[in-house]
Design a protein around this motif. Structure first.
Motif, PDB file in Angstrom:
ATOM      1  N   CYS A  16       0.817  -1.201   0.000  1.00  0.00           N
ATOM      2  CA  CYS A  16       0.000   0.000   0.000  1.00  0.00           C
ATOM      3  C   CYS A  16       0.856   1.259   0.000  1.00  0.00           C
ATOM      4  N   GLY A  17       1.954   1.189   0.731  1.00  0.00           N
ATOM      5  CA  GLY A  17       2.865   2.326   0.753  1.00  0.00           C
ATOM      6  C   GLY A  17       3.374   2.630  -0.638  1.00  0.00           C
ATOM      7  N   PHE A  18       3.783   1.581  -1.315  1.00  0.00           N
ATOM      8  CA  PHE A  18       4.276   1.746  -2.674  1.00  0.00           C
ATOM      9  C   PHE A  18       3.208   2.360  -3.561  1.00  0.00           C
ATOM     10  N   GLN A  19       1.961   1.856  -3.379  1.00  0.00           N
ATOM     11  CA  GLN A  19       0.871   2.376  -4.212  1.00  0.00           C
ATOM     12  C   GLN A  19       0.630   3.858  -3.927  1.00  0.00           C
ATOM     13  N   GLN A  20       0.783   4.201  -2.667  1.00  0.00           N
ATOM     14  CA  GLN A  20       0.606   5.623  -2.320  1.00  0.00           C
ATOM     15  C   GLN A  20       1.641   6.475  -3.053  1.00  0.00           C
ATOM     16  N   ILE A  21       2.873   6.014  -3.024  1.00  0.00           N
ATOM     17  CA  ILE A  21       3.931   6.763  -3.731  1.00  0.00           C
ATOM     18  C   ILE A  21       3.607   6.846  -5.213  1.00  0.00           C
ATOM     19  N   GLN A  22       3.142   5.735  -5.714  1.00  0.00           N
ATOM     20  CA  GLN A  22       2.774   5.699  -7.137  1.00  0.00           C
ATOM     21  C   GLN A  22       1.710   6.751  -7.438  1.00  0.00           C
ATOM     22  N   LEU A  23       0.735   6.791  -6.553  1.00  0.00           N
ATOM     23  CA  LEU A  23      -0.366   7.736  -6.707  1.00  0.00           C
ATOM     24  C   LEU A  23       0.152   9.181  -6.658  1.00  0.00           C
ATOM     25  N   ASP A  24       0.979   9.416  -5.659  1.00  0.00           N
ATOM     26  CA  ASP A  24       1.503  10.778  -5.491  1.00  0.00           C
ATOM     27  C   ASP A  24       2.291  11.211  -6.723  1.00  0.00           C
ATOM     28  N   THR A  25       3.144  10.328  -7.177  1.00  0.00           N
ATOM     29  CA  THR A  25       3.971  10.711  -8.324  1.00  0.00           C
ATOM     30  C   THR A  25       3.108  10.914  -9.561  1.00  0.00           C
ATOM     31  N   GLN A  26       2.124  10.074  -9.684  1.00  0.00           N
ATOM     32  CA  GLN A  26       1.257  10.220 -10.853  1.00  0.00           C
ATOM     33  C   GLN A  26       0.536  11.573 -10.816  1.00  0.00           C
ATOM     34  N   TYR A  27       0.150  11.944  -9.631  1.00  0.00           N
ATOM     35  CA  TYR A  27      -0.556  13.217  -9.480  1.00  0.00           C
ATOM     36  C   TYR A  27       0.365  14.395  -9.795  1.00  0.00           C
ATOM     37  N   LEU A  28       1.604  14.249  -9.355  1.00  0.00           N
ATOM     38  CA  LEU A  28       2.555  15.353  -9.542  1.00  0.00           C
ATOM     39  C   LEU A  28       2.988  15.492 -10.993  1.00  0.00           C
TER      40      LEU A  28
ATOM     41  N   VAL B 212      11.205  15.302 -16.049  1.00  0.00           N
ATOM     42  CA  VAL B 212      10.214  15.036 -15.012  1.00  0.00           C
ATOM     43  C   VAL B 212       9.775  13.577 -15.076  1.00  0.00           C
ATOM     44  N   ASP B 213       9.484  13.154 -16.275  1.00  0.00           N
ATOM     45  CA  ASP B 213       9.083  11.747 -16.426  1.00  0.00           C
ATOM     46  C   ASP B 213      10.139  10.821 -15.872  1.00  0.00           C
ATOM     47  N   PHE B 214      11.323  11.078 -16.295  1.00  0.00           N
ATOM     48  CA  PHE B 214      12.426  10.217 -15.889  1.00  0.00           C
ATOM     49  C   PHE B 214      12.554  10.175 -14.371  1.00  0.00           C
ATOM     50  N   LEU B 215      12.535  11.360 -13.768  1.00  0.00           N
ATOM     51  CA  LEU B 215      12.761  11.412 -12.328  1.00  0.00           C
ATOM     52  C   LEU B 215      11.595  10.792 -11.556  1.00  0.00           C
ATOM     53  N   LEU B 216      10.382  11.074 -12.020  1.00  0.00           N
ATOM     54  CA  LEU B 216       9.235  10.500 -11.307  1.00  0.00           C
ATOM     55  C   LEU B 216       9.217   8.970 -11.481  1.00  0.00           C
ATOM     56  N   ASP B 217       9.598   8.524 -12.650  1.00  0.00           N
ATOM     57  CA  ASP B 217       9.729   7.088 -12.844  1.00  0.00           C
ATOM     58  C   ASP B 217      10.762   6.504 -11.907  1.00  0.00           C
TER      59      ASP B 217
END
Lengths: 357, 769
Positions: free
Chosen positions: B696-708, B722-727
């Motif tokens: 779930c923690g990982f998913q939260q990070i995923q969510l946050d990054t996707q939002y950003l 940005v893509d690279f870094l968020l990835d």
């Protein structure tokens, strides 16, 4: 000269071994079995090669080699909620066996937070060891007979998060720690603060190292990407400030033999070698003029670097470890060697002449 | 016959000479001749010529004569000789007679003398006796008279003393008489003559006399003083009075002082008056008065030149003090025109005064005054300019609350304000100072070069101190920034950015323009080796400063973002994280922060190059695709244990576009913002790497990054970064996750979408409110 291992954060030179250049690398893998790799520079090839592989029960976040015994090391580990620090002995290698488990000598129990690092007693054979977590500094007495380590005392740093430390090689009662944004030295006799450099960095101080020749000189690095050299007696201003790295500067280390050489590494995947001439004392020594303190930037790595180590045997060799598990072996350029050697030569001859007269 | 006479005369002469000459010498002569010329001597012996010499041999002569001559001649010779002999005899006889007579008379004379001398001796003895007698008598007389003479002399002295005493006794009377007649000179002469006596005996015998005469003299002296003080009196009379007073040993210095002080006081009053009124008439009056006073003093006290100079110096000091005050008023400053007019009048005045008193050093004083005034003026101009600039800066530095609210773009306005201040202010100062140079006042001419240097170094100093001020401001704001990190919208980072922009502006525009203007009018000068104004040096300093400020801005901003991220990562317990329902708060805060920064940056910096952006639809799809591939690789990793997946990752990295993360920042909006965002995202990745996540923690990070992702792509110059870094952040979280199962793409997008809508709504309501 790159060896692929698992993801890894820590590398340490085997300090006790002065015959060979050997490094210990601890891996950091959440889902796989972690290992300690023993790397050695091959006599003939001059390249790094595996010399041993030992399994370690959990992720290794910190690693330091015992200064007096080649086969002893301490690790700081954590995985999925568990954490701890332990002293290990490398077992006699059984031929053919690929993964030999480490022999646990002692564990440093009692930490309530994740441990950042362990520090061996800096001078000779002694059974004291210091472990540092985010809030406390513990001093342990190791019983060589295998009994659990005895806690001798602890210091709390308060609110500031400790990230690392260094046991003074000049005064065995002083341990310097990276404490939040400041640098703090603790006196182990009184368990009190001995000296402080406030606001040593604008962000968290990540690493520090004592100058091997000067008692009060410490180099620090931090999240503000800078590398600063401090004299503890004059804590207002750094003796010198190096631009450091493009992102955090995570590691900084003095060369043990040549105090002019400082190695630093950071999350920008660079290893930088700095030449910082010592501050002129009395008559100015004719130190060669190197206008840019940055002697060389090593670009070999592709990921953040969390570990660097000077060779214990050859002062011109150092290894760096990036997060993706690449270990790179590098050498100090010959021109710099010549400068440093000539400096030593002239200073010793002048000393001899002085003694004669 | 004539020959005979000659012959005879010659012989006589020779005879006489031989008589008077000593024989020896004659014979010597002969002897000397004899051996040297035998022929000659032999012939001589034969000839008659040698008849008178000793060596003459008559026999030989006779023989040769007989041999050589014939008879008649011989006879003739004989006759001649006989006659000659006769002549000689008579001559001899005559000579003898004559000498005899003389001898006789001489003998007679001696006889007479002998008789006379014999008689004299007795006479002499008599005389001696008489003289001795006379002498004894005179001695007697002297001795007897001696006593009396001393007495006479004494009496004589007494007499003269008595005469003097008489004079002294008469003194008061005489003085009075003189007083009555107004003949002060005579009176003073009498009194001065008598004064030694009065001095000596004034206390005893002549007390009354002294008193009386002193009274009279006092009156006289009073009258003299009155005469001296009377301005109506003609100057020679006053001078005489002073001379007399001096003879009376009256302290003339006091008079001098009195005269000077009164006059100087008057002059000073005039001076202050003229200083206050600032009208040229008053100052003219002052000058003429000064001239009058000086001439009067000179004629009255011819010896007091030094005193006059001293007094004039005092006056001078006060005068120049006044001049300085008027040249350098405490409040406000003079414009160049005012300064010029002042300097001109000063130069005229001083020239006049200098004519009167060349020794008083008016010119030096004036030059000093002008120098200091001009220096002050120049310094003041720069100070004012500096104060204006720093004042404007400090206004920005700590803006008042209302002000900040009122203005939409405070930074932009203040930037323009300060830019104008620097350039226009600098040019105005220059114009002002040029006026001074063009309207060259006499005094300025001599040190024109120095003045140019002054102005140039003024600029040099101005810019130098401006850089220093900037740096100190940036330091101050840096420490402040740390302290006020909690407070969002703290002005410090924006201010630093402003400083950076300002430094660049000064370097690229301000300094060249000023340099040009300086070059137009202030060329030359340079007393030293190099010109005082070094634009290149200043530009270098500002360039370095600009870079430093920019770096500082990026540092501060990115640190702020990093701290936010750090908190968001280190606070939760990721291992016991609950199912993510929404994007976390920090993402909004982060975006707000970025937006705030963007606002600052957009005000201050130029847009720079346009975004390298592919159209949004394509980019989002590519993001999605990359995400899915990532998810696939992750799942494959789960299946295949061992190092293979690492290898896979590395291979994947090789094929991915290598993104240069840390580039050198430029002073453009996009570059600066991307730099900050990049550093923050890199920190994000590093913080994530230090944690261990549950699914779930990982998913939260995923969510946050996707939002950003999308909002950050908007602001950055290169979306790929940005893509690279968020990835990378996502990958790091996956690596540090015990069970890296990503969220369903649909769920992910839905949550992000609703969140984004909500944020838009919030913003709309915010604007509406």
């Amino acid at each position: 000269m790159i060896i692929f291992v698992l993801q890894a954060r820590c590398i340490a030179a085997v300090v006790a071994d002065t015959q060979r250049t050997r490094f210990l690398v601890g891996t950091l893998s959440l889902r796989e079995e972690n290992e300690i790799h023993l790397l050695q520079i091959g006599d003939k090839t001059g390249a790094l090669a595996f010399d041993g592989l030992y399994t370690h029960p959990s992720e290794i976040w910190g690693l330091s080699a015992c200064p007096f015994d080649v086969s002893i090391l301490s690790t700081v580990y954590a995985s999925a909620g568990e954490f701890g620090a332990a002293i290990w002995k490398l077992p006699e290698r059984a031929r053919g066996a690929a993964n030999t488990p480490l022999q646990k000598l002692a564990s440093l129990d009692g930490h309530t937070q994740r441990i950042k690092c362990t520090l061996w007693f800096p001078k000779g054979k002694h059974h004291q060891i210091v472990s540092i977590d985010a809030e406390n500094l513990y001093v342990w007495d190791l019983d060589p007979s295998g009994k659990p380590a005895k806690e001798l005392g602890r210091v709390s740093s308060g609110l500031q998060q400790m990230a690392g430390g260094c046991w003074s090689p000049h005064d065995v009662y002083i341990v310097a720690t990276a404490c939040g944004t400041s640098l703090k030295c603790w006196d182990l006799r009184t368990m009190k603060e001995a000296s402080t450099v406030d606001q040593a960095h604008a962000g968290q101080v990540r690493d520090l190292d004592y100058n091997p020749k000067r008692q009060h000189t410490i180099v620090t690095s931090g999240d503000d990407s800078k590398v600063r050299v401090w004299d503890l007696r004059m804590s207002g201003m750094p003796l010198s400030e190096l631009p450091g790295h493009a992102h955090w500067t995570l590691r900084v280390q003095y060369n043990r033999r040549y105090e002019e050489l400082i190695l630093s590494a950071g999350t920008d995947a660079m290893v930088n070698l700095w030449y910082v001439p010592p501050p002129a004392e009395g008559k100015s020594k004719s130190s060669p003029k190197i206008s840019d303190p940055l002697v060389r930037s090593h670009h070999e790595h592709e990921d953040s670097i969390y570990g660097i180590a000077w060779s214990a045997r050859d002062p011109w060799v150092f290894a760096s470890l990036s997060y993706d598990g690449n270990v790179s072996l590098s050498f100090v350029q010959s021109f710099l060697r010549n400068i440093l050697l000539s400096l030593r030569f002239t200073s010793t001859t002048s000393l001899k002449q002085f003694a004669k007269s | 016959m004539a020959e005979d006479l000659d012959e005879k005369a010659r012989r006589v002469r020779e005879l006489l000479s031989s008589f008077y000459k000593s024989d020896e010498s004659d014979s010597g002569d002969f002897d000397l001749d004899a051996p040297g010329d035998g022929g000659v001597s032999a012939r001589r012996r034969d000839t008659l010529l040698q008849i008178n010499t000793k060596g003459f041999e008559p026999e030989r002569y006779m023989a040769s004569l007989v041999r050589k001559t014939n008879l008649p001649t011989l006879l003739k010779k004989h006759v001649e000789m006989a006659a000659e002999i006769k002549n000689l005899d008579s001559d001899m006889q005559m000579l003898v007679y004559e000498n005899y007579n003389k001898f006789i008379s001489a003998t007679d004379t001696i006889k007479v003398m002998k008789d006379n001398v014999a008689g004299m001796e007795s006479n002499m003895e008599q005389l001696l006796e008489k003289v001795t007698a006379v002498r004894t008598k005179s001695d007697n007389i002297n001795a007897s008279l001696f006593e009396r003479r001393g007495r006479i002399e004494e009496l004589n002295g007494t007499r003269s003393l008595l005469r003097k005493v008489q004079f002294v006794f008469d003194l008061p009377k005489r003085l009075r008489k003189c007083l009555k007649e107004g003949d002060y000179a005579q009176a003073v002469k009498f009194y001065v003559g008598a004064s030694p006596v009065l001095e000596t005996y004034g206390s005893s015998s002549f007390r009354t006399c002294k008193q009386e005469s002193e009274e009279v003299i006092a009156t006289i002296s009073k009258r003299l003083q009155a005469k001296f003080l009377a301005d109506s009196e003609p100057l020679p009379g006053r001078a005489e009075a002073v001379a007399l007073l001096q003879q009376l040993k009256f302290p003339v210095d006091v008079l001098m002082d009195g005269f000077l002080t009164s006059n100087m006081k008057h002059l000073l009053e005039l001076q202050t008056l003229s200083h206050k009124s600032k009208s040229p008439d008053d100052s003219k009056k002052f000058i003429s008065e000064f001239t009058q006073t000086a001439t009067a003093f000179r004629s009255i006290f011819p010896t007091g030149e030094s005193r006059l100079n001293e007094a004039a110096k005092d006056l001078l000091d006060k005068y120049f003090a006044n001049v300085n005050v008027s040249l350098q008023p405490e409040a406000g400053s003079l414009s160049a025109a005012e300064l010029i007019s002042l300097l001109k009048s000063l130069s005229a005045d001083v020239a006049k005064m200098h004519e009167v008193m060349p020794e008083a050093g008016f010119i030096d004083g004036a030059i000093q005054a002008v120098e200091s005034a001009v220096k002050q003026h120049v310094n003041h101009k720069f100070k004012v300019l500096y104060a204006q600039v720093t004042g404007a800066l400090s206004d920005i530095h700590s803006p008042k609350q209302e002000q900040a609210k009122d203005q939409q773009k405070p930074l932009l306005l203040s930037l323009e304000n300060v830019q104008n201040l620097i350039v226009n202010g600098g040019l105005e100062v220059l114009k002002d100072l040029t006026q001074l140079l063009d309207d060259s006042v006499d005094f300025l001419v001599s040190w024109r070069d120095a003045y140019i240097d002054l102005v140039q170094s003024g600029f040099q100093e101005f810019f130098g101190s401006l850089v220093d001020h900037f740096i100190s401001l940036s330091l101050a704001s840096a420490t402040q920034g740390e302290g006020s990190d909690q407070r969002l919208g703290s002005p410090a980072p924006g201010f630093v950015l402003l400083l950076s922009r300002l430094s660049t502006f000064i370097e690229q525009e301000g300094v060249p323009r000023i340099t040009e203007a300086v070059g137009d009018s202030f060329i030359g000068g340079s007393l030293g080796d190099r010109p005082a104004f070094l634009p290149s040096e200043i530009c270098r300093a500002f360039r370095a400063a600009a870079e430093k400020f920019l770096r500082q801005f990026i540092d501060v901003r990115s640190r702020k973002l990093s701290i936010m991220i750090c908190k968001s990562i280190t606070t939760p317990n990721w291992l016991q994280y609950k199912e993510p329902r929404d994007v976390r708060m920090f993402a909004d805060l982060l975006l707000d922060e970025v937006k705030g920064m963007e606002g600052e940056v957009k005000q201050v910096l130029e847009p720079g190059k346009s975004h390298r952006r592919s159209d949004s639809a394509g980019s989002s799809s590519s993001t999605r695709s990359s995400n899915t591939t990532r998810g696939d690789s992750r799942s494959s990793r789960l299946n295949n244990r061992g190092k293979t997946h690492l290898l896979e990752r590395d291979v994947a990295k090789l094929f991915k576009q290598r993104v240069e993360i840390f580039t050198r920042p430029e002073l453009t909006q996009a570059s600066v913002i991307s730099m900050v965002v990049k550093i923050a995202l890199k920190s994000f990745q590093e913080y994530v790497r230090l944690e261990t996540f549950s699914r779930c923690g990982f998913q939260q990070i995923q969510l946050d990054t996707q939002y950003l992702r999308d909002p950050l792509r908007e602001v950055v110059d290169d979306d790929n970064v940005v893509d690279f870094l968020l990835d990378e952040v996502c990958a790091a979280a996956a690596e540090r996750c015990t069970d890296p199962t990503p969220l369903e793409q649909a769920v992910l997008e839905k949550i992000v979408h609703t969140k984004r809508e909500k944020r838009l709504d919030d913003e709309a309501t915010k604007v509406f409110i």
